[in-house]
Design a protein around this motif. Structure first.
Motif, mmCIF file in Angstrom:
data_model
loop_
_atom_site.group_PDB
_atom_site.id
_atom_site.type_symbol
_atom_site.label_atom_id
_atom_site.label_comp_id
_atom_site.label_asym_id
_atom_site.label_seq_id
_atom_site.Cartn_x
_atom_site.Cartn_y
_atom_site.Cartn_z
ATOM 1 N N PRO A 169 6.839 16.199 9.225
ATOM 2 C CA PRO A 169 5.947 15.085 8.871
ATOM 3 C C PRO A 169 4.805 14.829 9.854
ATOM 4 O O PRO A 169 3.790 14.255 9.467
ATOM 5 N N ASP A 170 4.955 15.204 11.114
ATOM 6 C CA ASP A 170 3.895 14.958 12.088
ATOM 7 C C ASP A 170 2.828 16.055 12.104
ATOM 8 O O ASP A 170 1.873 15.964 12.873
ATOM 9 N N GLN A 171 3.005 17.056 11.281
ATOM 10 C CA GLN A 171 2.026 18.140 11.246
ATOM 11 C C GLN A 171 0.689 17.662 10.727
ATOM 12 O O GLN A 171 0.612 16.901 9.757
ATOM 13 N N ARG A 172 -0.375 18.133 11.360
ATOM 14 C CA ARG A 172 -1.744 17.879 10.908
ATOM 15 C C ARG A 172 -2.177 19.094 10.096
ATOM 16 O O ARG A 172 -2.024 20.223 10.551
ATOM 17 N N ALA A 217 -2.726 17.809 -8.140
ATOM 18 C CA ALA A 217 -1.428 18.426 -7.858
ATOM 19 C C ALA A 217 -1.554 19.471 -6.751
ATOM 20 O O ALA A 217 -0.662 19.586 -5.897
ATOM 21 N N LEU A 218 -2.634 20.213 -6.762
ATOM 22 C CA LEU A 218 -2.868 21.233 -5.736
ATOM 23 C C LEU A 218 -2.913 20.592 -4.348
ATOM 24 O O LEU A 218 -2.242 21.048 -3.412
ATOM 25 N N LEU A 219 -3.680 19.517 -4.215
ATOM 26 C CA LEU A 219 -3.801 18.852 -2.922
ATOM 27 C C LEU A 219 -2.474 18.218 -2.492
ATOM 28 O O LEU A 219 -2.080 18.324 -1.331
ATOM 29 N N GLU A 220 -1.769 17.602 -3.424
ATOM 30 C CA GLU A 220 -0.468 16.992 -3.089
ATOM 31 C C GLU A 220 0.505 18.031 -2.561
ATOM 32 O O GLU A 220 1.200 17.804 -1.569
ATOM 33 N N GLU A 221 0.573 19.177 -3.209
ATOM 34 C CA GLU A 221 1.498 20.229 -2.763
ATOM 35 C C GLU A 221 1.046 20.815 -1.438
ATOM 36 O O GLU A 221 1.862 21.150 -0.585
ATOM 37 N N ALA A 222 -0.247 20.958 -1.254
ATOM 38 C CA ALA A 222 -0.758 21.524 -0.007
ATOM 39 C C ALA A 222 -0.424 20.620 1.181
ATOM 40 O O ALA A 222 -0.055 21.106 2.252
ATOM 41 N N VAL A 223 -0.526 19.332 0.983
ATOM 42 C CA VAL A 223 -0.292 18.384 2.079
ATOM 43 C C VAL A 223 1.200 18.180 2.325
ATOM 44 O O VAL A 223 1.646 18.166 3.484
ATOM 45 N N ARG A 224 1.984 18.018 1.286
ATOM 46 C CA ARG A 224 3.449 17.862 1.378
ATOM 47 C C ARG A 224 3.900 16.853 2.437
ATOM 48 O O ARG A 224 4.656 17.188 3.334
ATOM 49 N N ASP A 225 3.467 15.629 2.357
ATOM 50 C CA ASP A 225 3.908 14.560 3.272
ATOM 51 C C ASP A 225 3.500 14.778 4.718
ATOM 52 O O ASP A 225 4.092 14.193 5.621
ATOM 53 N N ARG A 226 2.507 15.616 4.948
ATOM 54 C CA ARG A 226 1.991 15.804 6.300
ATOM 55 C C ARG A 226 0.729 14.977 6.469
ATOM 56 O O ARG A 226 0.255 14.348 5.530
ATOM 57 N N ALA A 227 0.174 14.972 7.656
ATOM 58 C CA ALA A 227 -1.053 14.226 7.930
ATOM 59 C C ALA A 227 -2.261 15.086 7.560
ATOM 60 O O ALA A 227 -2.524 16.094 8.210
ATOM 61 N N LEU A 228 -2.983 14.677 6.539
ATOM 62 C CA LEU A 228 -4.159 15.418 6.109
ATOM 63 C C LEU A 228 -5.322 15.110 7.045
ATOM 64 O O LEU A 228 -5.710 13.960 7.203
ATOM 65 N N VAL A 229 -5.857 16.146 7.658
ATOM 66 C CA VAL A 229 -7.022 16.004 8.531
ATOM 67 C C VAL A 229 -8.300 16.175 7.716
ATOM 68 O O VAL A 229 -9.213 15.362 7.792
ATOM 69 N N VAL A 249 -1.664 28.600 14.683
ATOM 70 C CA VAL A 249 -1.791 27.745 13.507
ATOM 71 C C VAL A 249 -0.957 28.343 12.369
ATOM 72 O O VAL A 249 -1.025 29.537 12.100
ATOM 73 N N ARG A 250 -0.160 27.498 11.738
ATOM 74 C CA ARG A 250 0.598 27.916 10.562
ATOM 75 C C ARG A 250 -0.393 28.121 9.411
ATOM 76 O O ARG A 250 -1.276 27.280 9.200
ATOM 77 N N VAL A 251 -0.253 29.216 8.666
ATOM 78 C CA VAL A 251 -1.156 29.496 7.549
ATOM 79 C C VAL A 251 -0.348 29.602 6.265
ATOM 80 O O VAL A 251 0.600 30.378 6.176
ATOM 81 N N GLU A 252 -0.745 28.784 5.303
ATOM 82 C CA GLU A 252 -0.134 28.810 3.987
ATOM 83 C C GLU A 252 -1.210 29.182 2.977
ATOM 84 O O GLU A 252 -2.361 28.762 3.118
ATOM 85 N N VAL A 253 -0.839 29.963 1.998
ATOM 86 C CA VAL A 253 -1.771 30.371 0.945
ATOM 87 C C VAL A 253 -1.217 29.894 -0.383
ATOM 88 O O VAL A 253 -0.021 30.064 -0.665
#
Length: 165
Positions: free
Chosen positions: A6-9, A35-47, A131-135
């Protein structure tokens, strides 16, 4: 690599042209960017959430750009270039890459919403920087080298009812 917490930016960079062509060619449907943005963020801190779009003077593009902003994306807009032979070109590969590298020191994870294999080298660079990278992309339209270069690949085709309108 770092697991999701959860603390991930996180920064989300969306190649709208790539997603549009992938969804249209396979499903003849549009992307559900909420939906795309919600899944990408997944309860993390969106910068930052950036959507890279092309202005081609089509009738609905203004409302599309506005809808992206309403969802929470900053839009990066580039005009399509038409050459003397009639061919057209517009892509954001360099711009997306520069933004990702600039954001890397401010985030823990970057989510690239694209299937474009040209971003595989960017993934490797970001991962080298810690940096963690998700596609996120449609698996049938995503380059294998991009999938392999990411820490995680989310195949939008596995839940098409969520990610397509």
């Amino acid at each position: 690599m770092t697991e999701i917490h959860p603390d991930q930016r996180v920064a989300v960079l969306t190649d709208s042209q790539n997603l549009y062509h992938s969804s249209q060619s396979t499903y003849s449907r549009k992307i559900n960017y909420t939906a795309l943005l919600e899944e990408a963020v997944r309860d993390r801190a969106l910068v930052r959430a950036l959507a890279y779009v092309i202005r081609a003077d089509s009738p609905d593009e203004g409302s599309f750009f506005e809808a992206l902003r309403d969802i929470g994306f900053e839009t990066r807009i580039k005009d399509i270039k038409t050459f003397a032979d009639g061919s057209k070109k517009a892509d954001w590969d360099v711009g997306m890459s520069l933004d990702a590298i600039t954001l890397a020191s401010h985030v823990d994870a970057v989510v690239l919403c694209t299937g474009d294999g040209d971003f595989a080298r960017l993934c490797s660079h970001l991962r080298h920087e810690g940096v963690r990278v998700e596609v996120m992309a449609f698996g049938n339209a995503a380059a294998e080298e991009l999938i392999e270069a990411a820490d995680e690949f989310i195949d939008l085709a596995e839940d098409e009812e969520t990610y397509l309108l």
